[in-house]
Write a protein that holds these residues in place. Structure first.
Motif, mmCIF file in Angstrom:
data_model
loop_
_atom_site.group_PDB
_atom_site.id
_atom_site.type_symbol
_atom_site.label_atom_id
_atom_site.label_comp_id
_atom_site.label_asym_id
_atom_site.label_seq_id
_atom_site.Cartn_x
_atom_site.Cartn_y
_atom_site.Cartn_z
ATOM 1 N N VAL A 131 -32.345 37.459 -42.244
ATOM 2 C CA VAL A 131 -31.006 37.410 -42.665
ATOM 3 C C VAL A 131 -30.661 38.896 -43.060
ATOM 4 O O VAL A 131 -29.568 39.465 -43.157
ATOM 5 C CB VAL A 131 -31.266 36.822 -44.235
ATOM 6 N N ASP A 132 -31.710 39.856 -43.046
ATOM 7 C CA ASP A 132 -31.374 41.206 -43.032
ATOM 8 C C ASP A 132 -31.333 42.180 -41.671
ATOM 9 O O ASP A 132 -31.570 43.461 -41.862
ATOM 10 C CB ASP A 132 -32.508 42.081 -43.861
ATOM 11 N N TRP A 162 -22.536 35.287 -38.986
ATOM 12 C CA TRP A 162 -22.586 34.654 -40.534
ATOM 13 C C TRP A 162 -21.721 33.793 -41.135
ATOM 14 O O TRP A 162 -21.819 33.162 -42.265
ATOM 15 C CB TRP A 162 -22.631 36.046 -41.350
ATOM 16 N N ARG A 165 -21.875 30.283 -42.479
ATOM 17 C CA ARG A 165 -22.316 29.895 -43.819
ATOM 18 C C ARG A 165 -21.136 29.590 -44.662
ATOM 19 O O ARG A 165 -21.587 29.389 -45.790
ATOM 20 C CB ARG A 165 -23.093 31.015 -44.290
ATOM 21 N N PHE A 172 -23.333 32.168 -48.030
ATOM 22 C CA PHE A 172 -22.571 33.484 -47.478
ATOM 23 C C PHE A 172 -23.085 34.707 -48.110
ATOM 24 O O PHE A 172 -23.505 35.652 -47.449
ATOM 25 C CB PHE A 172 -21.125 33.176 -47.313
ATOM 26 N N ASN A 174 -25.592 34.810 -50.318
ATOM 27 C CA ASN A 174 -27.244 34.894 -50.130
ATOM 28 C C ASN A 174 -27.818 35.661 -50.994
ATOM 29 O O ASN A 174 -28.635 36.612 -50.602
ATOM 30 C CB ASN A 174 -27.196 35.043 -48.807
ATOM 31 N N HIS A 182 -28.362 39.150 -49.209
ATOM 32 C CA HIS A 182 -29.127 39.567 -48.125
ATOM 33 C C HIS A 182 -28.081 38.774 -46.859
ATOM 34 O O HIS A 182 -27.736 37.841 -46.977
ATOM 35 C CB HIS A 182 -30.289 38.670 -47.960
ATOM 36 N N ALA A 183 -27.704 39.683 -45.862
ATOM 37 C CA ALA A 183 -26.847 39.472 -44.843
ATOM 38 C C ALA A 183 -27.187 40.855 -43.878
ATOM 39 O O ALA A 183 -27.516 41.650 -44.315
ATOM 40 C CB ALA A 183 -25.581 39.286 -45.574
ATOM 41 N N THR A 207 -19.784 40.125 -42.259
ATOM 42 C CA THR A 207 -20.251 39.823 -43.527
ATOM 43 C C THR A 207 -19.648 40.640 -44.618
ATOM 44 O O THR A 207 -18.560 41.133 -44.266
ATOM 45 C CB THR A 207 -21.778 40.491 -43.371
ATOM 46 N N GLY A 213 -26.855 43.646 -46.509
ATOM 47 C CA GLY A 213 -26.780 43.197 -47.930
ATOM 48 C C GLY A 213 -27.813 43.902 -49.016
ATOM 49 O O GLY A 213 -27.353 43.989 -50.258
#
Length: 269
Positions: A131-132, A162, A165, A172, A174, A182-183, A207, A213
């Motif tokens: 996710v990162d 992304w 989501r 989204f 998250n 986290h994105a 994102t 994120g």
């Protein structure tokens, strides 16, 4: 114009009636002209903009978009709404002033920099598992081995997938158990490379942030905006445009002194 009380009502629980997707800042005539020009080249326009509504995900702590009717046809006049939002809501532009004290505001970028070759770097495969995930210099090198060197004055966008989501806005954004989002985003050194070695006009992501994120150093923001480039966050439909060969048109807002604002973004074949 609407009194501050009306704008406050929009954030105080007024009945927000969903409306059809709005005409954005380029204006209906401009969009029609662009569509006709694109059709003449044998292609179609891809809208890279998410419609704004009360369920649009926002950065943690920011208020949601709100809209309330303030005038209507039934009163013998014109339909009109008051809207309330922070500048960095939905598909929006980051001006250098957003990150850099004394940087240029959203009304000052050259119009020629808002129309540029569109480059889409796809990191969706690794973002599906991490996710990162970030756009790295290695990703840029791999892209250029296949598609050729990124041209000067291009707009480089990260496609992470992304937007899938969005059906669950919390997914989204998250947030983890500590409240940290986290994105995917751009790695700092990749952002610095794109500015220094490829002289891009701006960068975009699908994102909420140019940075991953969870990054609290905001290196990508600093690299892009600190060099006088602009960013566009929460882009849509990047998976529907080719990695190269299209152009982007960024319908940037132009309120004097602004740090950014919602914009209509189009990809033209």
């Amino acid at each position: 114009m609407c009194a501050p009380r009306i704008v406050q009502l929009a954030h105080d629980g007024a009945d927000l009636t969903p409306r059809p997707p709005r005409r954005a800042l380029l204006g209906a005539a401009g969009l029609a002209a662009l569509a006709m020009a694109s059709a003449g080249r044998g292609g179609s326009v891809v809208d890279l903009t998410h419609p704004l509504g009360p369920d649009t995900p926002v950065w943690p702590g920011n208020p949601p978009f709100a809209m309330v009717p303030v005038a209507g046809h039934v009163l013998g006049g014109f339909d009109q709404n008051a809207i309330a939002l922070w500048e960095h809501t939905g598909t929006h532009l980051d001006a250098p002033l957003h990150r850099v004290p004394g940087g240029v505001s959203v009304d000052t970028p050259s119009a020629t920099d808002l129309v540029a070759p569109l480059i889409v770097i796809d990191i969706s495969a690794k973002a599906a598992f991490h996710v990162d995930a970030t756009v790295t210099i290695d990703d840029i090198d791999a892209f250029e081995r296949i598609y050729g060197r990124i041209p000067e004055r291009a707009f480089v966008a990260m496609y992470s997938g992304w937007e899938h989501r969005l059906a669950v806005p919390s997914a989204f954004v998250n947030l983890d158990s500590q409240g940290t989002p986290h994105a995917p985003g751009f790695a700092t050194d990749a952002a610095e490379y794109l500015v220094a070695q490829r002289d891009i006009v701006g960068a975009g992501v699908d994102t909420l942030s140019l940075d991953p994120g969870s990054d609290r150093e905001y290196g990508a923001h600093t690299a892009f905006l600190g060099a006088g480039r602009y960013g566009v966050e929460m882009l849509a439909n990047l998976g529907a445009v080719p990695p190269t060969g299209a152009s982007v048109v960024v319908g940037a807002p132009a309120h004097v002194g602004g740090t950014g604002g919602p914009c209509r973004v189009l990809a033209l074949p």
